[in-house]
Enzyme design. Structure first.
Site, PDB file in Angstrom:
ATOM      1  N   CYS A   1       0.866  -1.178   0.000  1.00 15.64           N
ATOM      2  CA  CYS A   1       0.000   0.000   0.000  1.00 15.64           C
ATOM      3  C   CYS A   1       0.903   1.228   0.000  1.00 15.64           C
ATOM      4  CB  CYS A   1      -0.886  -0.022   1.242  1.00 15.64           C
ATOM      5  SG  CYS A   1      -1.787   1.521   1.492  1.00 15.64           S
TER       6      CYS A   1
ATOM      7  N   CYS B   1       0.541   3.349   3.424  1.00 12.77           N
ATOM      8  CA  CYS B   1       0.980   2.897   4.754  1.00 12.77           C
ATOM      9  C   CYS B   1       2.025   1.786   4.731  1.00 12.77           C
ATOM     10  CB  CYS B   1      -0.230   2.456   5.584  1.00 12.77           C
ATOM     11  SG  CYS B   1      -0.900   0.867   5.083  1.00 12.77           S
TER      12      CYS B   1
ATOM     13  N   CYS C   1      -7.385  -5.811 -18.643  1.00 17.25           N
ATOM     14  CA  CYS C   1      -8.411  -4.815 -18.320  1.00 17.25           C
ATOM     15  C   CYS C   1      -7.810  -3.419 -18.184  1.00 17.25           C
ATOM     16  CB  CYS C   1      -9.165  -5.204 -17.046  1.00 17.25           C
ATOM     17  SG  CYS C   1      -8.164  -5.085 -15.554  1.00 17.25           S
TER      18      CYS C   1
ATOM     19  N   CYS D   1      -7.382  -1.216   1.856  1.00 15.52           N
ATOM     20  CA  CYS D   1      -6.253  -1.650   2.670  1.00 15.52           C
ATOM     21  C   CYS D   1      -6.752  -1.880   4.095  1.00 15.52           C
ATOM     22  CB  CYS D   1      -5.169  -0.572   2.659  1.00 15.52           C
ATOM     23  SG  CYS D   1      -3.822  -0.894   3.813  1.00 15.52           S
TER      24      CYS D   1
ATOM     25  N   CYS E   1      -4.854   0.863   6.669  1.00 17.87           N
ATOM     26  CA  CYS E   1      -5.143   2.308   6.682  1.00 17.87           C
ATOM     27  C   CYS E   1      -6.515   2.649   6.100  1.00 17.87           C
ATOM     28  CB  CYS E   1      -4.049   3.075   5.947  1.00 17.87           C
ATOM     29  SG  CYS E   1      -4.075   2.852   4.150  1.00 17.87           S
TER      30      CYS E   1
ATOM     31  N   HIS F   1      -8.634   3.224  -0.329  1.00 17.42           N
ATOM     32  CA  HIS F   1      -9.285   2.525  -1.437  1.00 17.42           C
ATOM     33  C   HIS F   1      -8.220   1.998  -2.405  1.00 17.42           C
ATOM     34  CE1 HIS F   1     -12.161   1.782  -4.707  1.00 17.42           C
ATOM     35  NE2 HIS F   1     -11.297   2.369  -5.506  1.00 17.42           N
TER      36      HIS F   1
ATOM     37  N   HIS G   1     -11.348  -2.879  -6.928  1.00 16.71           N
ATOM     38  CA  HIS G   1     -12.505  -3.756  -6.770  1.00 16.71           C
ATOM     39  C   HIS G   1     -12.096  -5.194  -7.024  1.00 16.71           C
ATOM     40  CE1 HIS G   1     -14.515   0.126  -7.367  1.00 16.71           C
ATOM     41  NE2 HIS G   1     -15.472  -0.396  -6.615  1.00 16.71           N
TER      42      HIS G   1
ATOM     43  N   ASP H   1     -14.423 -12.911 -12.248  1.00 16.88           N
ATOM     44  CA  ASP H   1     -14.094 -13.438 -13.576  1.00 16.88           C
ATOM     45  C   ASP H   1     -12.584 -13.668 -13.720  1.00 16.88           C
ATOM     46  OD1 ASP H   1     -13.243 -10.846 -13.588  1.00 16.88           O
ATOM     47  OD2 ASP H   1     -14.428 -10.207 -15.305  1.00 16.88           O
TER      48      ASP H   1
ATOM     49  N   ARG I   1     -10.689 -11.862  -9.439  1.00 18.30           N
ATOM     50  CA  ARG I   1      -9.831 -10.889 -10.116  1.00 18.30           C
ATOM     51  C   ARG I   1      -9.817  -9.597  -9.312  1.00 18.30           C
ATOM     52  NH1 ARG I   1     -11.046  -6.766 -14.087  1.00 18.30           N
ATOM     53  NH2 ARG I   1     -13.122  -7.649 -14.311  1.00 18.30           N
TER      54      ARG I   1
ATOM     55  N   CYS J   1      -8.879  -6.097  -9.178  1.00 21.12           N
ATOM     56  CA  CYS J   1      -8.575  -5.075 -10.168  1.00 21.12           C
ATOM     57  C   CYS J   1      -8.141  -3.832  -9.384  1.00 21.12           C
ATOM     58  CB  CYS J   1      -9.853  -4.825 -10.971  1.00 21.12           C
ATOM     59  SG  CYS J   1      -9.637  -3.697 -12.315  1.00 21.12           S
TER      60      CYS J   1
HETATM   61 ZN   LIG Z   1      -2.664   1.124   3.571  1.00 19.83          ZN
END
Ligand SMILES: [Zn+2]
Length: 124
Positions: free
Chosen positions: A41, A44, A59, A89, A92, A95, A98, A102, A111, A113
């Site tokens: 991440c 953090c 993708c 995460c 922390c 975001h 997703h 599939d 998966r 992504c």
């Molecule tokens: Zn984090």
């Protein structure tokens, strides 16, 4: 936390991690990245994915079939009128992206992504 992030992260990173934005597909250096190591991440330092679980999903975002145990949390995301599962995460709350169903069947069909700007990389 938001203030700390603002100082530490770039504008694009902040938009993804704090405001749940999505980076433009095929812009991340990690899309075609195939070195061995760990993805962390960027906010953090939490170890999120292993290069062993990365695959090319075409993708436009870095894709993984699994996350490190306990490294991420899931939220139901109902924006854009379709139900998706958001990946954040676990340490922390930033975001990341997703998860979809599939992915490669031989590895469980998931998966992840993930926005490349939310990731850092540590070489093995
Ligand atoms: Zn984090």
């Amino acid at each position: 936390m938001e203030e700390k992030w603002k100082r530490k992260l770039t504008k694009v990173q902040y938009r993804v991690l704090a405001e749940k934005g999505t980076e433009i597909p095929f812009t991340s250096k990690f899309v075609k990245h195939s070195e061995k190591g760990k993805y962390i991440c960027v906010a953090c330092g939490n170890v999120l994915f292993d290069s062993e679980t990365k695959f090319n999903s075409y993708c436009g975002w870095p894709s993984f079939w699994d996350a490190k145990k306990g490294a991420v949390k899931f939220h139901t995301d109902k924006s854009f009128f379709i139900k998706r599962t958001e990946v954040v995460c676990a340490k922390c709350g930033g975001h990341l992206g997703h998860v979809f169903n599939d992915g490669p069947k031989e590895h469980g069909g998931k998966r992840f992504c993930i926005n490349g700007v939310a990731l850092g990389f540590k070489k093995k």
